[in-house]
Motif scaffolding. Structure first.
Motif, mmCIF file in Angstrom:
data_model
loop_
_atom_site.group_PDB
_atom_site.id
_atom_site.type_symbol
_atom_site.label_atom_id
_atom_site.label_comp_id
_atom_site.label_asym_id
_atom_site.label_seq_id
_atom_site.Cartn_x
_atom_site.Cartn_y
_atom_site.Cartn_z
ATOM 1 N N SER A 20 0.831 -1.201 0.000
ATOM 2 C CA SER A 20 0.000 0.000 0.000
ATOM 3 C C SER A 20 0.864 1.248 0.000
ATOM 4 N N PRO A 21 0.392 2.327 -0.635
ATOM 5 C CA PRO A 21 1.144 3.580 -0.550
ATOM 6 C C PRO A 21 1.259 4.099 0.877
ATOM 7 N N LEU A 22 0.363 3.647 1.766
ATOM 8 C CA LEU A 22 0.457 4.076 3.161
ATOM 9 C C LEU A 22 1.720 3.560 3.842
ATOM 10 N N ALA A 23 2.414 2.600 3.198
ATOM 11 C CA ALA A 23 3.676 2.111 3.756
ATOM 12 C C ALA A 23 4.677 3.246 3.917
ATOM 13 N N ALA A 24 4.585 4.252 3.055
ATOM 14 C CA ALA A 24 5.492 5.403 3.155
ATOM 15 C C ALA A 24 5.301 6.146 4.460
ATOM 16 N N LEU A 25 4.077 6.118 4.980
ATOM 17 C CA LEU A 25 3.772 6.791 6.243
ATOM 18 C C LEU A 25 4.016 5.877 7.438
ATOM 19 N N LEU A 26 3.761 4.578 7.265
ATOM 20 C CA LEU A 26 3.759 3.649 8.398
ATOM 21 C C LEU A 26 5.047 2.870 8.567
ATOM 22 N N ASN A 27 6.008 3.067 7.658
ATOM 23 C CA ASN A 27 7.310 2.441 7.808
ATOM 24 C C ASN A 27 8.364 3.531 7.908
ATOM 25 N N PRO A 28 8.646 4.016 9.123
ATOM 26 C CA PRO A 28 9.559 5.158 9.272
ATOM 27 C C PRO A 28 10.990 4.858 8.843
ATOM 28 N N GLU A 29 11.330 3.575 8.673
ATOM 29 C CA GLU A 29 12.682 3.214 8.265
ATOM 30 C C GLU A 29 12.826 3.147 6.746
ATOM 31 N N ARG A 30 11.734 3.350 6.029
ATOM 32 C CA ARG A 30 11.809 3.295 4.573
ATOM 33 C C ARG A 30 12.694 4.418 4.045
ATOM 34 N N ASP A 31 13.534 4.090 3.089
ATOM 35 C CA ASP A 31 14.478 5.060 2.539
ATOM 36 C C ASP A 31 13.773 5.926 1.497
ATOM 37 N N LEU A 32 13.363 7.120 1.895
ATOM 38 C CA LEU A 32 12.647 8.004 0.980
ATOM 39 C C LEU A 32 13.514 8.476 -0.180
ATOM 40 N N SER A 33 14.826 8.424 -0.015
ATOM 41 C CA SER A 33 15.699 8.864 -1.099
ATOM 42 C C SER A 33 15.589 7.940 -2.308
ATOM 43 N N LYS A 34 15.115 6.697 -2.087
ATOM 44 C CA LYS A 34 14.966 5.734 -3.183
ATOM 45 C C LYS A 34 13.588 5.802 -3.820
ATOM 46 N N TYR A 35 12.588 6.182 -3.035
ATOM 47 C CA TYR A 35 11.210 6.096 -3.516
ATOM 48 C C TYR A 35 10.484 7.446 -3.568
ATOM 49 N N GLY A 36 11.066 8.469 -2.969
ATOM 50 C CA GLY A 36 10.360 9.745 -2.865
ATOM 51 C C GLY A 36 11.009 10.854 -3.678
ATOM 52 N N LYS A 37 10.169 11.791 -4.103
ATOM 53 C CA LYS A 37 10.687 12.998 -4.740
ATOM 54 C C LYS A 37 9.903 14.192 -4.217
ATOM 55 N N ILE A 38 10.596 15.276 -3.986
ATOM 56 C CA ILE A 38 9.981 16.481 -3.439
ATOM 57 C C ILE A 38 9.132 17.167 -4.504
ATOM 58 N N VAL A 39 7.914 17.551 -4.121
ATOM 59 C CA VAL A 39 7.021 18.308 -4.991
ATOM 60 C C VAL A 39 7.133 19.778 -4.592
ATOM 61 N N PRO A 40 7.568 20.665 -5.473
ATOM 62 C CA PRO A 40 7.726 22.077 -5.102
ATOM 63 C C PRO A 40 6.413 22.697 -4.658
ATOM 64 N N THR A 41 6.483 23.577 -3.682
ATOM 65 C CA THR A 41 5.324 24.314 -3.207
ATOM 66 C C THR A 41 5.662 25.799 -3.171
ATOM 67 N N ARG A 42 4.641 26.621 -3.150
ATOM 68 C CA ARG A 42 4.865 28.072 -3.108
ATOM 69 C C ARG A 42 5.278 28.559 -1.732
#
Length: 209
Positions: A107-129
Motif C-alpha cells: 500500500s502507498p500508506l507504507a510510506a507513512l507507516l514504515n519510518p525506516e523506509r528510505d525516501l531517497s529511493k522512492y520519494g521525490k519532493i514536490v515544489p510548493t509556493r
C-alpha cells in the motif's frame, strides 16, 4: 462502501501538485527532514476529512502508532473501518459484513507507516509556493500497482522533527484518487495497542444462520 475505502488504501496523492514553485531547502535536505519527522513521530491522533474523485466526503478520527499501526474511525453512518496492525491493512465494511486485507508493504500508506523506509529511493519532493510547506511524492517504479502517495507537511516548532503532517493524496493504478486532510493533530499522546483491534462482522453473520 468497500470500493470507496479501498481507494484510500491503494491510491497516490497530490495535495500541492497545483502549487508549482521553488523550495528554499534542497530536495535532499527536505527528504531528510521528512524522514526525520516520520522516525520521530511515535504516535499521532487527528481529525480527518476524506474526499474521493467524485467529491464524496466522509469524516472521522485518525490514530497512528509507529511502526505500522493506523486506525481510520469513520463517522457512525459510514459503517466503515480501516485498521493497520503493523503487518496488514484491514478494511471492514459493517454495512455488508465484508472484510478485505492487504499487506501494508503493498500500500502507498507504507510510506507513512514504515519510518525506516528510505525516501531517497522512492520519494521525490514536490515544489510548493510556501517555504514552510514540504510535499513528497512516494512510489515504487518497480511496483506501479501499489499506487502513489503525496504527503504534505507544514513546518511546526515543537512537532516531531519540526514538521506536522497535514494530509495526503493517494492515486491507484486505476486512477482512483482519494485526498485526506488532517486537523487537530496531536503527537506523542498515549495510544494503547488495543486501539487497533476490530470486531469481525462475519462472525455475527454466520451466527445468525
Amino acid at each position: 462502501m468497500l470500493k470507496y475505502g479501498f481507494a484510500l488504501i491503494a491510491a497516490p496523492l497530490a495535495l500541492t501538485a497545483s502549487l508549482p514553485a521553488t523550495a528554499q531547502q534542497s530536495p535532499a535536505d527536505s527528504l531528510s527532514k521528512i524522514s526525520g519527522h516520520l522516525r520521530a513521530m511515535s504516535t499521532m491522533t487527528a481529525n480527518f476529512s476524506q474526499t474521493d474523485r467524485s467529491g464524496r466526503s466522509m469524516n472521522g478520527t485518525l490514530t497512528i502508532k509507529q511502526p505500522g499501526k493506523i486506525r481510520f474511525q469513520y463517522q457512525k453512518d459510514a459503517n466503515l473501518l480501516i485498521v493497520g496492525d503493523g503487518k496488514a491493512l484491514t478494511l471492514i465494511d459493517y454495512e455488508v459484513n465484508q472484510v478485505q486485507r492487504w499487506p501494508i508493504s503493498n500500500s502507498p500508506l507504507a510510506a507513512l507507516l514504515n519510518p525506516e523506509r528510505d525516501l531517497s529511493k522512492y520519494g521525490k519532493i514536490v515544489p510548493t509556493r510556501n517555504p514552510n510547506v514540504l510535499s513528497v511524492e512516494v512510489s515504487d517504479p518497480k511496483r506501479p500497482e501499489y499506487g502513489v502517495i503525496t504527503m504534505v507537511f507544514t513546518k511546526k516548532a515543537g512537532a516531531p522533527g519540526g514538521l506536522s503532517l497535514d494530509g495526503w493524496v493517494s492515486l491507484d493504478s486505476k486512477n482512483n484518487r482519494t485526498s485526506i486532510r488532517l486537523s487537530n493533530q496531536k503527537f506523542g499522546v498515549p495510544v494503547a495497542n488495543s486501539s487497533f483491534n476490530w470486531t469481525d462482522p462475519r462472525r455475527k453473520s454466520r451466527s445468525k444462520r
